[in-house]
Design an enzyme around this catalytic site. Sequence first.
Site, PDB file in Angstrom:
ATOM      1  N   LYS A   1       0.420  -0.919   0.145  1.00  9.75           N
ATOM      2  CA  LYS A   1      -0.483   0.097  -0.083  1.00  9.75           C
ATOM      3  C   LYS A   1       0.349   1.070  -0.453  1.00  9.75           C
ATOM      4  O   LYS A   1       0.436   2.096  -0.787  1.00  9.75           O
ATOM      5  CB  LYS A   1      -1.235  -0.263   1.316  1.00  9.75           C
ATOM      6  CG  LYS A   1      -2.266  -1.172   1.284  1.00  9.75           C
ATOM      7  CD  LYS A   1      -3.142  -1.047  -0.256  1.00  9.75           C
ATOM      8  CE  LYS A   1      -3.990  -1.702  -0.190  1.00  9.75           C
ATOM      9  NZ  LYS A   1      -5.010  -1.436  -1.406  1.00  9.75           N
TER      10      LYS A   1
ATOM     11  N   GLU B   1      -9.607   5.433   3.287  1.00  5.45           N
ATOM     12  CA  GLU B   1     -11.322   4.271   3.825  1.00  5.45           C
ATOM     13  C   GLU B   1     -10.058   3.302   3.462  1.00  5.45           C
ATOM     14  O   GLU B   1      -8.656   2.963   2.945  1.00  5.45           O
ATOM     15  CB  GLU B   1     -11.432   4.381   2.374  1.00  5.45           C
ATOM     16  CG  GLU B   1     -11.471   3.533   1.485  1.00  5.45           C
ATOM     17  CD  GLU B   1     -10.638   3.499   0.359  1.00  5.45           C
ATOM     18  OE1 GLU B   1      -9.032   2.593   0.205  1.00  5.45           O
ATOM     19  OE2 GLU B   1     -10.025   4.864   0.102  1.00  5.45           O
TER      20      GLU B   1
ATOM     21  N   SER C   1       1.939 -10.059  -1.055  1.00  4.81           N
ATOM     22  CA  SER C   1       1.262  -8.135  -0.411  1.00  4.81           C
ATOM     23  C   SER C   1       1.262  -7.509   0.669  1.00  4.81           C
ATOM     24  O   SER C   1       1.481  -6.843   0.989  1.00  4.81           O
ATOM     25  CB  SER C   1      -0.150  -8.397  -1.365  1.00  4.81           C
ATOM     26  OG  SER C   1      -1.056  -8.825   0.137  1.00  4.81           O
TER      27      SER C   1
END
Length: 396
Positions: A89, A111, A378
Amino acid sequence: MIRLPDRKGRFGIYGGKFAPETLMAPIEQLENAYFSIGRSRQFRKEFSYYLKQYVGRPTPLYFASNLSEIISCKVYLKREDLAFTGAHKINNTVGQVLLAKKMGKTRVIAETGAGQHGVATATAAALFKMKCEIYMGEVDMQRQALNVYRMKLLGAKVTCVKSGSRTLKDAINEAMRDWISSFKDTHYVIGTVVGFHPFPVMVRDFQSVIGKEAKKQILKAEGRLPDFLIACVGGGSNSMGLFFPFFRNKNVKFIGVEAAGKGIDTDFHAATLCRGTPGILHGNFSYVLQDKEGQIHPTHSVSAGLDYPGIGPEHSYYKDTGRAEYYAATDQQVLKAFHILSEAEGIIPALESSHALAYMIENKNRFKQDDIVIVCLSGRGDKDVNEVARIEGIPL
C-alpha cells in the site's frame, strides 16, 4: 496499439467517471494534475527517490525452496511484506500524497479495510506534513485493532463507520461524503484501482513498481519470464501492480484470487469477478456483487482487505478478454495456506496474500516441475495473528 485506459478512462466498456456534479471539479483537477505533474520526469524522479530511500525498494524476489517442494514447481515470492509499513500500500500512498502536496492540498483522507492502506496513508501524511483522517468500518476496527492504534500513533484521526455492513464499502462511502464538502484543501487517497478516472490508472501506475521489479529480478534469477503470476484480488491494486508490466508478454498467465469466504455458492463471499455482474459502484462501471434491482450485496471474508463487493475496471477488462483468470479461495483454504507458508518458510503472510497461496496449494497439480510461478506476497501477517487465534479458539 491498444491504450489502457482510453482518454475517457475506459478499459474497454469498463471504468469512466460516474460522479455527482459536486465532485466533477476536483476529479478533473486531479486528472489534469496527474497527467501533467504526476507523469513528469521531475515527479517520477522524486517519487523514485522516496520509493528507494523511504519505502526500501526494491523488495526481494525470494525463491521459496521449501514451498517449491510442496507445490513441485519453482515458486518465487515478491516480498511486498518487506516494504515499509508491511504491505504494498505504501507505494501508492507516497505517490498520491506527494502529488497532493504539489497540488497545494493540506489534508488527506482515506478509507481502509485491513488497515494497511490507512497506516500507509497516515505514514505518507506524516512524511509530507499533511493533516490526515482515516475512515474505517466498525467491524474492521475490531478485527484490526493493532493497525487502528498504528494510525493514531502516526498522527491520523481514525473515524469509525457504523453504517451498513460496517466494512470497507461503507468506509469508502463516508470518505467520498467527506471529499464532496472538503475538496478545496483535501485529497482523497483511494487505496486501490477503483473509483472515478483517473484513480484506477493512477493507482495502477504507482503500484506497477511491483511488476517492473519482478520482471528484472526473474530475468536475472532464471534468465526467462515466469509462466504464472498469482496475486490476491480485492479492489485489485497489488495484483494489477504485478500484472500490468507483463501485459504484453502473452505467455505469462495471470491468476487473480478472490475471497470465496464460506463458499461462492453461499451469500457469504466477496468473489466479485467469479459471481458478480457489470454495474456501477463508487464512480466506475465494473463487475459488482448486486441483486436484480442493482442493490449491492453484503460481503464476507476472513480478510478485511478483500471484503469488498466491487473490483477495479481494468480487472473486469482482463476477465472479459481472457487476459487473466480469476478464481476464489475459501476462508478454510486461506487459513490452511496461512499456516503452511508460516511453517514451511518462516514467513507469516497477510490473510489477503494467503488467498493467492491457497489457490496454488489447492491446485498444485496444475503446475509442471519446470514452471516458474511468482506470487505477490502483498503484506505481512502480524496484523492478522490475533484474528486467526480468535477464529481457531487459541487463547493469547
